[in-house]
Design a protein around this motif. Structure first.
Motif, PDB file in Angstrom:
ATOM      1  N   ALA A 185       0.561  -1.669   0.072  1.00 45.77           N
ATOM      2  CA  ALA A 185       0.129  -0.041  -0.172  1.00 45.77           C
ATOM      3  C   ALA A 185       0.950   1.334   0.221  1.00 45.77           C
ATOM      4  N   ILE A 186       0.659   2.210  -0.320  1.00 41.94           N
ATOM      5  CA  ILE A 186       0.902   3.414  -1.117  1.00 41.94           C
ATOM      6  C   ILE A 186       0.423   4.389   0.129  1.00 41.94           C
ATOM      7  N   ILE A 187       0.540   4.826   0.907  1.00 44.54           N
ATOM      8  CA  ILE A 187      -0.030   6.725   1.327  1.00 44.54           C
ATOM      9  C   ILE A 187       0.488   8.003   1.417  1.00 44.54           C
ATOM     10  N   GLN A 188      -0.034   8.679   1.260  1.00 42.47           N
ATOM     11  CA  GLN A 188       0.311   9.975   1.132  1.00 42.47           C
ATOM     12  C   GLN A 188       0.259  10.725   2.649  1.00 42.47           C
ATOM     13  N   PHE A 189       1.644  11.783   2.479  1.00 48.80           N
ATOM     14  CA  PHE A 189       1.237  12.079   3.854  1.00 48.80           C
ATOM     15  C   PHE A 189       1.548  14.203   3.510  1.00 48.80           C
ATOM     16  N   PRO A 190       0.909  15.062   4.664  1.00 42.84           N
ATOM     17  CA  PRO A 190       0.934  16.346   4.246  1.00 42.84           C
ATOM     18  C   PRO A 190       2.543  16.898   3.742  1.00 42.84           C
ATOM     19  N   THR A 191       3.656  15.960   4.590  1.00 43.79           N
ATOM     20  CA  THR A 191       4.866  16.786   4.821  1.00 43.79           C
ATOM     21  C   THR A 191       5.906  15.314   4.246  1.00 43.79           C
ATOM     22  N   GLN A 192       7.327  15.857   4.651  1.00 41.09           N
ATOM     23  CA  GLN A 192       8.048  15.387   4.819  1.00 41.09           C
ATOM     24  C   GLN A 192       8.918  14.828   5.769  1.00 41.09           C
ATOM     25  N   VAL A 193       8.251  15.419   7.225  1.00 41.06           N
ATOM     26  CA  VAL A 193       8.552  15.198   8.506  1.00 41.06           C
ATOM     27  C   VAL A 193       6.888  14.258   8.916  1.00 41.06           C
ATOM     28  N   ASP A 194       5.943  14.231   8.572  1.00 41.12           N
ATOM     29  CA  ASP A 194       4.817  13.259   8.574  1.00 41.12           C
ATOM     30  C   ASP A 194       5.362  12.005   8.311  1.00 41.12           C
ATOM     31  N   ALA A 195       6.065  12.008   7.241  1.00 36.73           N
ATOM     32  CA  ALA A 195       6.138  10.904   6.619  1.00 36.73           C
ATOM     33  C   ALA A 195       7.251  10.106   7.217  1.00 36.73           C
ATOM     34  N   MET A 196       8.227  10.323   7.362  1.00 34.04           N
ATOM     35  CA  MET A 196       9.560  10.159   8.488  1.00 34.04           C
ATOM     36  C   MET A 196       8.800   9.835   9.855  1.00 34.04           C
ATOM     37  N   ASN A 197       8.394  10.421  10.508  1.00 32.76           N
ATOM     38  CA  ASN A 197       7.691   9.912  11.662  1.00 32.76           C
ATOM     39  C   ASN A 197       6.886   8.828  11.280  1.00 32.76           C
ATOM     40  N   ALA A 198       6.207   8.448  10.386  1.00 31.51           N
ATOM     41  CA  ALA A 198       4.886   7.469  10.780  1.00 31.51           C
ATOM     42  C   ALA A 198       6.663   5.950  10.296  1.00 31.51           C
ATOM     43  N   PHE A 199       7.457   6.348   9.889  1.00 28.18           N
ATOM     44  CA  PHE A 199       8.505   5.475   9.531  1.00 28.18           C
ATOM     45  C   PHE A 199       8.690   4.991  10.347  1.00 28.18           C
ATOM     46  N   CYS A 200       9.191   6.193  11.600  1.00 31.99           N
ATOM     47  CA  CYS A 200      10.010   5.793  12.571  1.00 31.99           C
ATOM     48  C   CYS A 200       8.945   5.045  13.951  1.00 31.99           C
ATOM     49  N   VAL A 201       7.475   6.084  13.876  1.00 35.38           N
ATOM     50  CA  VAL A 201       7.193   5.250  15.175  1.00 35.38           C
ATOM     51  C   VAL A 201       6.676   3.497  14.170  1.00 35.38           C
ATOM     52  N   LYS A 202       6.442   3.574  13.506  1.00 35.27           N
ATOM     53  CA  LYS A 202       5.387   2.285  12.402  1.00 35.27           C
ATOM     54  C   LYS A 202       5.822   0.931  12.037  1.00 35.27           C
ATOM     55  N   ASN A 203       6.830   1.741  12.058  1.00 35.08           N
ATOM     56  CA  ASN A 203       7.550   0.073  10.471  1.00 35.08           C
ATOM     57  C   ASN A 203       8.232  -0.411  11.831  1.00 35.08           C
ATOM     58  N   ARG A 204       7.797  -2.323  10.724  1.00 35.06           N
ATOM     59  CA  ARG A 204       7.822  -3.337  11.782  1.00 35.06           C
ATOM     60  C   ARG A 204       6.628  -3.526  12.578  1.00 35.06           C
ATOM     61  N   SER A 205       5.857  -2.859  13.353  1.00 30.95           N
ATOM     62  CA  SER A 205       4.317  -2.830  13.513  1.00 30.95           C
ATOM     63  C   SER A 205       3.585  -3.696  12.885  1.00 30.95           C
ATOM     64  N   PHE A 206       2.515  -4.430  13.554  1.00 25.27           N
ATOM     65  CA  PHE A 206       1.690  -5.196  13.123  1.00 25.27           C
ATOM     66  C   PHE A 206       0.154  -4.623  12.862  1.00 25.27           C
ATOM     67  N   CYS A 207      -0.242  -5.321  11.527  1.00 27.75           N
ATOM     68  CA  CYS A 207      -0.558  -4.812  11.335  1.00 27.75           C
ATOM     69  C   CYS A 207      -2.488  -6.577  10.911  1.00 27.75           C
ATOM     70  N   LEU A 208      -3.136  -6.944  11.485  1.00 28.23           N
ATOM     71  CA  LEU A 208      -3.796  -7.507  11.662  1.00 28.23           C
ATOM     72  C   LEU A 208      -3.003  -9.236  11.840  1.00 28.23           C
ATOM     73  N   ASN A 209      -1.502  -8.833  13.286  1.00 33.26           N
ATOM     74  CA  ASN A 209      -0.474 -10.061  12.767  1.00 33.26           C
ATOM     75  C   ASN A 209       0.631  -9.979  12.134  1.00 33.26           C
ATOM     76  N   ASN A 210       0.962  -9.307  11.131  1.00 33.44           N
ATOM     77  CA  ASN A 210       1.221  -9.268   9.870  1.00 33.44           C
ATOM     78  C   ASN A 210       2.444  -8.536  10.298  1.00 33.44           C
ATOM     79  N   PRO A 211       3.622  -8.426  10.445  1.00 39.43           N
ATOM     80  CA  PRO A 211       4.210  -7.060  10.557  1.00 39.43           C
ATOM     81  C   PRO A 211       5.009  -6.778   9.144  1.00 39.43           C
ATOM     82  N   ILE A 212       4.135  -4.756   9.570  1.00 41.30           N
ATOM     83  CA  ILE A 212       4.534  -4.212   8.311  1.00 41.30           C
ATOM     84  C   ILE A 212       5.532  -3.895   8.295  1.00 41.30           C
TER      85      ILE A 212
END
Length: 218
Positions: A185-212
């Motif tokens: 999936a591809i998700i757009q963010f308002p700014t580069q800072v928002d995109a990088m923040n999502a990467f830092c916080v959510k990378n390798r987290s789980f969605c329906l028991n699958n690591p993303i």
């Protein structure tokens, strides 16, 4: 042609040839430029016109290369963030970088720098049409890999809870993978800072028991 003139001398006609006076030489200057070839290099207006843009493709980059890395590598070539576009394959792995140079001399300088630094990268000239057709994510889009096949958009949005993103930009599709195809999936963010923040916080987290696995697209 000569003209014969007859005169009477002592009752006898004698002739002598008269040579007509030569016509004065006239220098003609054409008022029409049709059929004339002109060298544009001697036209002062064209000679003083600024150089046009030049476009190139840089290959040999790494998977985690950033736009700023490319600009730093080609320091002195007058490139900005907006002059760099990443070229991705179907698996969204970067296979090259498209560059917009302000002049041909700037492109030539980049070629010399690439050669001088050991040919780690290859720079070749491309047409402007190739540059125009390429989409730039500009560091504001995040690629999510490993999304469960049965996941809905609401599930992905729940996965990104707490992040500032644009839900209307949600795109999902299946790409070849091993041993099974991978849903991304591809998700757009308002700014580069928002995109990088999502990467830092959510990378390798789980969605329906699958690591993303997440990656910011340049």
């Amino acid at each position: 042609m000569a003209k014969l003139v007859l005169t009477r001398l002592g009752g006898t006609l004698k002739g002598r040839a008269l040579t007509p006076n030569p016509l004065p030489r006239i220098l003609w200057r054409s008022l029409s430029t049709e059929g004339e070839s002109q060298d544009p290099s001697i036209d002062p207006f064209l000679h003083s016109a600024p150089e046009g843009l030049a476009f190139g493709r840089l290959t040999g980059i790494g998977r985690n290369t950033l736009k700023t890395d490319v600009i730093h590598y080609l320091e002195g070539c007058k490139l900005s963030i907006n002059d760099v576009k990443f070229d991705y394959n179907r698996a969204y792995t970067p296979v090259g970088v498209l560059l917009q140079f302000p002049s041909r001399s700037s492109f030539d300088l980049a070629v010399r720098q690439t050669i001088r630094k050991g040919r780690l990268y290859k720079l070749e000239k491309i047409d402007r049409s190739e540059w125009d057709l390429k989409t730039s994510y500009d560091g504001k889009a995040v690629l999510l890999q490993g999304v469960p096949r049965n996941a809905l958009q609401e599930d992905v949005e729940r996965f990104l809870s707490g992040c500032n993103f644009d839900p209307s930009s949600f795109q999902t599709f299946v790409r070849p993978g091993f041993p099974d195809p991978i849903r991304v999936a591809i998700i757009q963010f308002p700014t580069q800072v928002d995109a990088m923040n999502a990467f830092c916080v959510k990378n390798r987290s789980f969605c329906l028991n699958n690591p993303i696995s997440m990656r910011v697209l340049q």
